[in-house]
Design a protein around this motif. Structure first.
Motif, mmCIF file in Angstrom:
data_model
loop_
_atom_site.group_PDB
_atom_site.id
_atom_site.type_symbol
_atom_site.label_atom_id
_atom_site.label_comp_id
_atom_site.label_asym_id
_atom_site.label_seq_id
_atom_site.Cartn_x
_atom_site.Cartn_y
_atom_site.Cartn_z
ATOM 1 N N VAL A 36 70.752 32.074 -9.440
ATOM 2 C CA VAL A 36 71.003 30.857 -8.678
ATOM 3 C C VAL A 36 70.613 31.133 -7.232
ATOM 4 C CG1 VAL A 36 72.735 29.194 -7.937
ATOM 5 C CG2 VAL A 36 72.908 30.254 -10.195
ATOM 6 N N ILE A 37 69.706 30.338 -6.693
ATOM 7 C CA ILE A 37 69.243 30.498 -5.318
ATOM 8 C C ILE A 37 69.701 29.291 -4.516
ATOM 9 C CG2 ILE A 37 67.226 30.737 -3.831
ATOM 10 C CD1 ILE A 37 65.802 31.990 -6.277
ATOM 11 N N SER A 38 70.312 29.574 -3.354
ATOM 12 C CA SER A 38 70.844 28.502 -2.515
ATOM 13 C C SER A 38 70.132 28.452 -1.174
ATOM 14 C CB SER A 38 72.341 28.714 -2.284
ATOM 15 O OG SER A 38 72.547 29.889 -1.531
ATOM 16 N N PRO A 43 76.629 25.652 1.387
ATOM 17 C CA PRO A 43 77.340 26.602 0.522
ATOM 18 C C PRO A 43 76.405 27.704 0.036
ATOM 19 C CG PRO A 43 76.959 24.539 -0.645
ATOM 20 C CD PRO A 43 76.507 24.332 0.768
ATOM 21 N N ASN A 44 76.941 28.934 -0.045
ATOM 22 C CA ASN A 44 76.119 30.028 -0.558
ATOM 23 C C ASN A 44 76.119 29.998 -2.086
ATOM 24 O OD1 ASN A 44 78.399 31.444 -1.510
ATOM 25 N ND2 ASN A 44 78.647 32.492 0.431
ATOM 26 N N ALA A 45 75.286 30.835 -2.686
ATOM 27 C CA ALA A 45 75.103 30.814 -4.135
ATOM 28 C C ALA A 45 76.394 31.150 -4.874
ATOM 29 C CB ALA A 45 73.988 31.780 -4.528
ATOM 30 N N ALA A 46 77.203 32.055 -4.332
ATOM 31 C CA ALA A 46 78.462 32.409 -4.983
ATOM 32 C C ALA A 46 79.418 31.220 -5.004
ATOM 33 C CB ALA A 46 79.098 33.594 -4.274
ATOM 34 N N LEU A 64 71.044 34.979 -0.531
ATOM 35 C CA LEU A 64 70.773 33.604 -0.972
ATOM 36 C C LEU A 64 70.843 33.425 -2.484
ATOM 37 C CD1 LEU A 64 67.738 32.734 1.320
ATOM 38 C CD2 LEU A 64 70.136 32.214 1.692
ATOM 39 N N GLY A 65 71.215 34.468 -3.236
ATOM 40 C CA GLY A 65 71.200 34.356 -4.681
ATOM 41 C C GLY A 65 72.307 35.137 -5.354
ATOM 42 N N VAL A 66 72.610 34.719 -6.570
ATOM 43 C CA VAL A 66 73.616 35.383 -7.380
ATOM 44 C C VAL A 66 73.221 35.252 -8.851
ATOM 45 C CG1 VAL A 66 75.128 33.375 -7.563
ATOM 46 C CG2 VAL A 66 76.104 35.646 -7.708
ATOM 47 N N LEU A 67 73.500 36.284 -9.636
ATOM 48 C CA LEU A 67 73.230 36.251 -11.070
ATOM 49 C C LEU A 67 74.463 35.736 -11.791
ATOM 50 C CD1 LEU A 67 71.398 39.657 -11.421
ATOM 51 C CD2 LEU A 67 70.400 37.420 -11.833
ATOM 52 N N VAL A 68 74.253 34.799 -12.707
ATOM 53 C CA VAL A 68 75.360 34.186 -13.440
ATOM 54 C C VAL A 68 75.034 34.138 -14.930
ATOM 55 C CG1 VAL A 68 76.074 32.755 -11.494
ATOM 56 C CG2 VAL A 68 74.484 31.829 -13.159
ATOM 57 N N ASN A 82 75.659 20.887 -7.566
ATOM 58 C CA ASN A 82 76.529 21.499 -6.558
ATOM 59 C C ASN A 82 75.761 22.165 -5.427
ATOM 60 O OD1 ASN A 82 79.114 20.795 -7.560
ATOM 61 N ND2 ASN A 82 78.854 22.291 -9.186
ATOM 62 N N GLY A 83 74.426 22.043 -5.419
ATOM 63 C CA GLY A 83 73.665 22.494 -4.261
ATOM 64 C C GLY A 83 72.678 23.627 -4.481
#
Length: 99
Positions: A36-38, A43-46, A64-68, A82-83
């Motif tokens: 997920v890249i924000s 809001p940040n990715a988390a 800018l990113g988080v693995l989900v 959600n952005g």
């Protein structure tokens, strides 16, 4: 002057080729890992992942990113609403980063 233009164009193509490879893949599906890249603002990715109800899977976060882990087919839609800027297949990201 045309040689300089060709060299610059080739350099740009080489630099963005990993990004093009990741974004040209299909939409991630339920049960898969996604990145997920924000946006740098907002809001940040988390926060986006938490608000969307998906579980983070990596011990570290990028700015800018988080693995989900995607739990349903609607997870990607919730992330975008959600952005999230991009939601891409995380398997290839894990391979590129050797996680």
């Amino acid at each position: 002057m045309s040689n300089v233009t060709l060299i610059i164009a080739a350099g740009v193509i080489v630099m963005i080729s990993p990004i093009l490879m990741l974004t040209s893949q299909g939409r991630p599906k339920a049960g898969q890992v996604a990145l997920v890249i924000s946006a740098p603002w907002g809001p940040n990715a988390a926060q986006i992942a938490e608000k969307s109800g998906v579980q983070e899977i990596a011990p570290e976060r990028a700015p800018l990113g988080v693995l989900v882990a995607l739990d349903s087919d609607q997870s990607v839609d919730r992330l975008y609403s959600n952005g999230a800027w991009l939601v891409i297949n995380g398997k290839e990201v894990l391979e590129l980063c050797s996680i």
